[in-house]
Structures are given as structure tokens and as C-alpha cells.
Design a protein around this motif. Structure first.
Motif, mmCIF file in Angstrom:
data_model
loop_
_atom_site.group_PDB
_atom_site.id
_atom_site.type_symbol
_atom_site.label_atom_id
_atom_site.label_comp_id
_atom_site.label_asym_id
_atom_site.label_seq_id
_atom_site.Cartn_x
_atom_site.Cartn_y
_atom_site.Cartn_z
ATOM 1 N N UNK A 171 22.322 77.166 51.984
ATOM 2 C CA UNK A 171 23.310 77.399 50.995
ATOM 3 C C UNK A 171 23.519 75.997 51.028
ATOM 4 N N UNK A 172 24.277 75.512 52.229
ATOM 5 C CA UNK A 172 24.362 74.297 52.183
ATOM 6 C C UNK A 172 24.055 73.180 51.387
ATOM 7 N N UNK A 174 20.965 74.034 50.214
ATOM 8 C CA UNK A 174 20.386 74.731 48.009
ATOM 9 C C UNK A 174 21.465 73.506 46.878
ATOM 10 N N UNK A 175 22.131 74.157 47.791
ATOM 11 C CA UNK A 175 23.869 73.240 47.083
ATOM 12 C C UNK A 175 23.373 71.076 46.765
ATOM 13 N N UNK A 176 22.707 70.326 48.234
ATOM 14 C CA UNK A 176 23.344 70.006 48.280
ATOM 15 C C UNK A 176 21.163 69.229 47.645
ATOM 16 N N UNK A 177 20.582 69.757 47.402
ATOM 17 C CA UNK A 177 19.252 69.621 47.310
ATOM 18 C C UNK A 177 18.914 70.161 45.590
ATOM 19 N N UNK A 260 31.758 73.002 53.095
ATOM 20 C CA UNK A 260 31.425 71.891 52.406
ATOM 21 C C UNK A 260 30.112 71.415 51.330
ATOM 22 N N UNK A 261 29.791 73.573 51.307
ATOM 23 C CA UNK A 261 29.100 73.489 50.121
ATOM 24 C C UNK A 261 29.941 73.225 49.086
ATOM 25 N N UNK A 262 31.232 74.267 48.732
ATOM 26 C CA UNK A 262 32.021 74.123 47.834
ATOM 27 C C UNK A 262 32.461 72.224 47.118
ATOM 28 N N UNK A 263 33.249 72.400 48.515
ATOM 29 C CA UNK A 263 33.394 70.407 48.319
ATOM 30 C C UNK A 263 32.118 69.432 47.275
ATOM 31 N N UNK A 264 31.236 69.846 47.807
ATOM 32 C CA UNK A 264 29.542 69.128 47.102
ATOM 33 C C UNK A 264 29.428 70.064 45.286
#
Length: 272
Positions: A171-172, A174-177, A260-264
Motif C-alpha cells: 500500500x505504501x 503504491x501510494x508513493x509510486x 505513512x501512506x496516509x500522510x503521503x
């Protein structure tokens, strides 16, 4: 709104061919494996080998096989849920309709966890069904007298829990990239390359290495020996984390990666 998002995201997932391709590929792999396995066992039985044990061994062997490539399937599933609508920018539809980003991400994390549990249940059920079928076809029947059915639920929860750090990492990524391919590939690289490099530090940092996902998984799956009624009780030494500590650590991974995913995700410019 949460239930509305959950319903729509679930429908999207079950319409995605990748999910069904994953289940189909897994079924083919295990069907081929058990066919070959029992063709060999049947030949050995004809040559005088009498003790082939029962479904407890089939399940342990099947789960061992699944462990060799489980991260690939968990990551692929999590990637299509968390990042499949980034490339075509359809994620903007949710944002322009007023869906809170935190709620959208929470919905996807919940679906990923539910589908991860479903995949674990599917694997265990499929292994047992194929083992029964192949034993009957090649050996004329099967025995489950040494299979501890009560331990199937704890075993399912352990296997699912072992997958959670990889699901959350996907998930992290996926959100970042913003790419499902990078998300799944990144998690696979982490599991096959990065963790192997970290294990090289085990002599210098033995306590720290216990907290990497692969070791957490090993500590959990160790206790699945109880699937076999005839197995002698085994315990790990005091130098290892207890099972409750492993579950707490996995929960920590889930919270940290999700945060971290939510923040990004909250700060991304998605045009919505």
C-alpha cells in the motif's frame, strides 16, 4: 460513506481479472504439484511403501510450498487495490465527488486485509480439497485422523498475520509510486533481496533481525506444527519473540506503514 466506498471498491476488485488470474494460477500450481506428488507416492506404494501419512502432512507440505511465493500473490492483490486507478487518473473521481482521502485510504486498507484473509482461507481449503482428490484418485482414499481440525483457525490467522507487513508495504509503495506494478515489484524485491541482505547482519544484530517481516513470519509459522496431532510439543528458546509479541510487532508495522501512506496520500497533487 465508508460502507458506500467499501461496496464500490469491492465490486471493482471482483471485476478485476488480475484477482481471478491469481486464484487460477494458484489452483493450477497446486493441482500440478499434488498430481505429480501422488503419482510418485502411488508408484512407491506399489513398490512396498505403506506409510504415506495423511492430510496433516499434505497441508504442511502445501503451506510450505505456498510460502515460497506467497508474497508475490499477496503483493499483486494489494497493488491492484491500492494503486490500480492511479495510471488512468480515475482516482480523481472519488476526490471530485468529495470522498475524504483518509476515508478512501482506510477503505482500501480494510479491503486489502479482508482479501488477504480470504486468500489465506482459499489456499488452505484448496490444499485440503486437492489432497483429498489426489489421494482418492491415486491411493483409493485418504485419512484425516491425525489432522487437528481445531488448529486450522489458529494456523489460518498465523499465515494471514505473516502477510500483513507485506500487504501494508505494498500500500505504501503504491501510494508513493502511483503505480501498481512498482508497488508489487517493490514488495517482491524487498522480500527476496532486501530481507536477504538484512539477514546477513544476523551475527552482529541478532535481536534486531527478529523484527524483519520474514523472521516474524518464521516465528509464527513455527507453531503450525500443531496441525499434526502426533507432533511432539515444541517451543522456541527465550531468545526469540513470543507469539503475542510477534502479533504486536506486526500490528505496529501495519499502523506505521498505513500512517505513512496516509500522510503521503493526503499531500499528493492528484488534480482533484
Amino acid at each position: 460513506m465508508f460502507l458506500h466506498l467499501l461496496t464500490i471498491e469491492t465490486r471493482k476488485l471482483f471485476k478485476n481479472p488480475i484477482l481471478w488470474a491469481d486464484l487460477g494460477i494458484l489452483t493450477i500450481i497446486f493441482a500440478a504439484y499434488f498430481t505429480v506428488r501422488y503419482a510418485i507416492i502411488a508408484e512407491a506404494v506399489r513398490n512396498g511403501l505403506g506409510n504415506t501419512r495423511g492430510l496433516e502432512l499434505d497441508l504442511q507440505v502445501g503451506l510450505g510450498l505456498f510460502g515460497n511465493f506467497s508474497v508475490l500473490f499477496y503483493a499483486a492483490t494489494a497493488a491492484i487495490i491500492s494503486a490500480d486507478d492511479y495510471p488512468d487518473r480515475s482516482i480523481q473521481m472519488w476526490l471530485t465527488r468529495g470522498a475524504p482521502r483518509a476515508l478512501l485510504l482506510l477503505t482500501r486498507v480494510v479491503i486489502i486485509l479482508v482479501i488477504g484473509l480470504f486468500l489465506t482461507i482459499f489456499i488452505i481449503g484448496m490444499i485440503l480439497a486437492l489432497a483429498m482428490l489426489m489421494r482418492t484418485a491415486f491411493l483409493g482414499g485418504f485419512t484425516a485422523q491425525n489432522l487437528n481440525w481445531v488448529q486450522l483457525l489458529p494456523a489460518t490467522l498465523r499465515i494471514f498475520a505473516a502477510s500483513i507487513p507485506y500487504l501494508a508495504l505494498t500500500v505504501l509503495l503504491g501510494v508513493v509510486s502511483r503505480s501498481p506494478l512498482f508497488a508489487a515489484g517493490g514488495t517482491l524485491v524487498f522480500a527476496t533481496v532486501v530481507e536477504k541482505l538484512l539477514e546477513g547482519w544476523s551475527d552482529n544484530y541478532p535481536a534486531l533481525i527478529q523484527f524483519i517481516p520474514s523472521h516474524l513470519s518464521q516465528l509464527l509459522l513455527f507453531n503450525n506444527y500443531a496441525i499434526d496431532r502426533t507432533a511432539r510439543p515444541m517451543i522456541l528458546g527465550g531468545a526469540y519473540l513470543h507469539e503475542s509479541q510477534v502479533f504486536i510487532t506486526i500490528g505496529f508495522f501495519l499502523l506505521v506503514f498505513s500512517a505513512l501512506s496516509l500522510v503521503i496520500f493526503s499531500r499528493q497533487d492528484l488534480g482533484g
